[in-house]
Design an enzyme around this catalytic site. Structure first.
Site, PDB file in Angstrom:
ATOM      1  N   ALA A   1       0.841  -1.205   0.000  1.00 11.89           N
ATOM      2  CA  ALA A   1       0.000   0.000   0.000  1.00 11.89           C
ATOM      3  C   ALA A   1       0.876   1.255   0.000  1.00 11.89           C
ATOM      4  CB  ALA A   1      -0.918  -0.013   1.218  1.00 11.89           C
TER       5      ALA A   1
ATOM      6  N   ASP B   1      10.616  10.416  11.380  1.00 14.80           N
ATOM      7  CA  ASP B   1      10.234   8.999  11.421  1.00 14.80           C
ATOM      8  C   ASP B   1      10.584   8.378  10.070  1.00 14.80           C
ATOM      9  OD1 ASP B   1       9.035   6.520  11.707  1.00 14.80           O
ATOM     10  OD2 ASP B   1       6.987   7.274  11.466  1.00 14.80           O
TER      11      ASP B   1
ATOM     12  N   ASP C   1       9.817   2.316   1.179  1.00 12.33           N
ATOM     13  CA  ASP C   1       8.642   2.167   0.305  1.00 12.33           C
ATOM     14  C   ASP C   1       8.499   3.388  -0.602  1.00 12.33           C
ATOM     15  OD1 ASP C   1       8.115  -0.202   1.632  1.00 12.33           O
ATOM     16  OD2 ASP C   1       6.805   0.752   3.094  1.00 12.33           O
TER      17      ASP C   1
ATOM     18  N   ASN D   1      15.600   8.718  -4.132  1.00 18.34           N
ATOM     19  CA  ASN D   1      16.292   9.243  -2.947  1.00 18.34           C
ATOM     20  C   ASN D   1      15.667  10.549  -2.456  1.00 18.34           C
ATOM     21  OD1 ASN D   1      18.138   7.220  -2.775  1.00 18.34           O
ATOM     22  ND2 ASN D   1      19.863   8.366  -3.621  1.00 18.34           N
TER      23      ASN D   1
HETATM   24  O1  RIB Z   1       7.822  -0.348   5.345  1.00 19.41           O
HETATM   25  C1  RIB Z   1       6.969   0.123   6.344  1.00 19.41           C
HETATM   26  C2  RIB Z   1       5.791  -0.792   6.475  1.00 19.41           C
HETATM   27  O2  RIB Z   1       6.242  -2.052   6.942  1.00 19.41           O
HETATM   28  C3  RIB Z   1       4.746  -0.358   7.465  1.00 19.41           C
HETATM   29  O3  RIB Z   1       3.758   0.459   6.893  1.00 19.41           O
HETATM   30  C4  RIB Z   1       4.218  -1.671   8.017  1.00 19.41           C
HETATM   31  O4  RIB Z   1       2.890  -1.913   7.678  1.00 19.41           O
HETATM   32  C5  RIB Z   1       5.144  -2.745   7.478  1.00 19.41           C
HETATM   33  O5  RIB Z   1       4.586  -3.426   6.436  1.00 19.41           O
END
Ligand code: RIB
Length: 297
Positions: free
Chosen positions: A42, A238, A244, A268
């Site tokens: 997601a 954070d 991701d 990056n």
């Molecule tokens: O990469 C971060 C994600 O790792 C978080 O959103 C958590 O759900 C895990 O899947």
């Protein structure tokens, strides 16, 4: 523009924040608690969509509040979810994220993500194949990835695998991946090369293995030398979801036709911007944020 499909996980992220993380057997008082949409799949879909790509998400939720929360969030983020699977006998995936001083620790309970299986993707194969660029992570069953990748390879699609949480990927699957993006802690397990140095590993997979090394930058082998694309330095609040954001942005740059080092540079910058807010998705940049950053730097 090329269309991106993410075949991956959805989680409800339960964040708890404290000044220090507890030791085994210790109870501490924390500072803050919140829930947000997460899951590596997601997150990568949202990162790509915010940067202007056309993104479809293939994955599973449970028939519960968290599943509805995920669907509503995707809608707001302009991610296509028509083919989302609702698993009646499982809860929506959940992740328990402890954050302290911009560091995090995460435990994921897959729940409905286990239903993003071979049967599900087989039943949506026609819709899946309408896309050009594919992003996978390893929070869904490996059988799904092992089933789809050979089909996508035959169709000459671009296949990105972000191998997190790290697991070994079979050699015949590795060969068919276009870009593999582990971090510096993951690549040895994923490639089944426990003693391999980063340089050795990179040189075996020219222009394919892209190792993210946090503040040290992102490395790949261009066929004649190891290239390091430096990370952008920002004040991190954070870092959850930074990897991701990198992957989603990397896919968008590929869709735009950029060459590999440019795609990494784009990833990056997006990742750096994303760590300035708490939560995996809260700080993910929109295209205008990235353009503004580029103008300033
Ligand atoms: O990469 C971060 C994600 O790792 C978080 O959103 C958590 O759900 C895990 O899947």
């Amino acid at each position: 523009m090329k269309k991106i499909a993410v075949v991956g996980s959805i989680n409800s992220d339960y964040f708890v924040e404290a000044d220090v993380l507890p030791k085994t057997g210790e109870t501490i008082l924390g500072n803050n608690f919140f829930r947000a949409l997460g899951g590596k799949g997601a997150n990568q879909a949202v990162a790509a969509s915010r940067l202007g790509a056309q993104v479809t998400f293939f994955g599973s939720i449970g028939n519960d509040d968290n599943g509805n929360f995920a669907k509503d969030s995707f809608l707001l983020e302009n991610v296509e979810t028509s083919f989302l699977n609702v698993a009646n006998n499982a809860h929506t995936g959940a992740a328990f994220v402890e954050i302290s001083n911009s560091e995090n620790r995460i435990i994921v309970i897959p729940g409905a993500n286990s239903h993003t299986n071979k049967i599900y993707v087989k039943s949506h194969l026609e819709q899946i194949l309408m896309h050009d660029i594919f992003i996978f992570q390893l929070e869904i069953p490996m059988e799904t990835i092992e089933y789809l990748i050979p089909i996508l390879y035959e169709k000459q699609k671009i296949i990105i695998v972000n191998p997190a949480p790290s697991q070994l990927i079979k050699q015949d699957i590795l060969e068919k991946i276009t870009y593999l993006t582990p971090n510096e802690h993951e690549y040895q397990l994923v490639l089944d090369q426990p003693d391999s140095s980063m340089e050795d590993a990179l040189s075996k997979f020219p222009n394919k293995l892209v190792i993210t090394c946090g503040q040290e930058g992102v490395k790949f082998f261009d066929g004649s030398r190891i290239v390091n694309v430096p990370a952008r330095t920002v004040q991190a609040v954070d870092t959850t979801g930074a990897g991701d954001t990198f992957c989603g942005a990397f896919a968008v740059a590929l869709a735009d036709g950029k060459e590999l080092s440019e795609c990494i540079r784009f990833g990056n910058i997006a990742a750096a911007l994303s760590v300035q807010k708490k939560g995996a998705q809260a700080g993910m940049p929109y295209r205008k944020d990235l353009d503004q950053f580029l103008k300033r730097s």
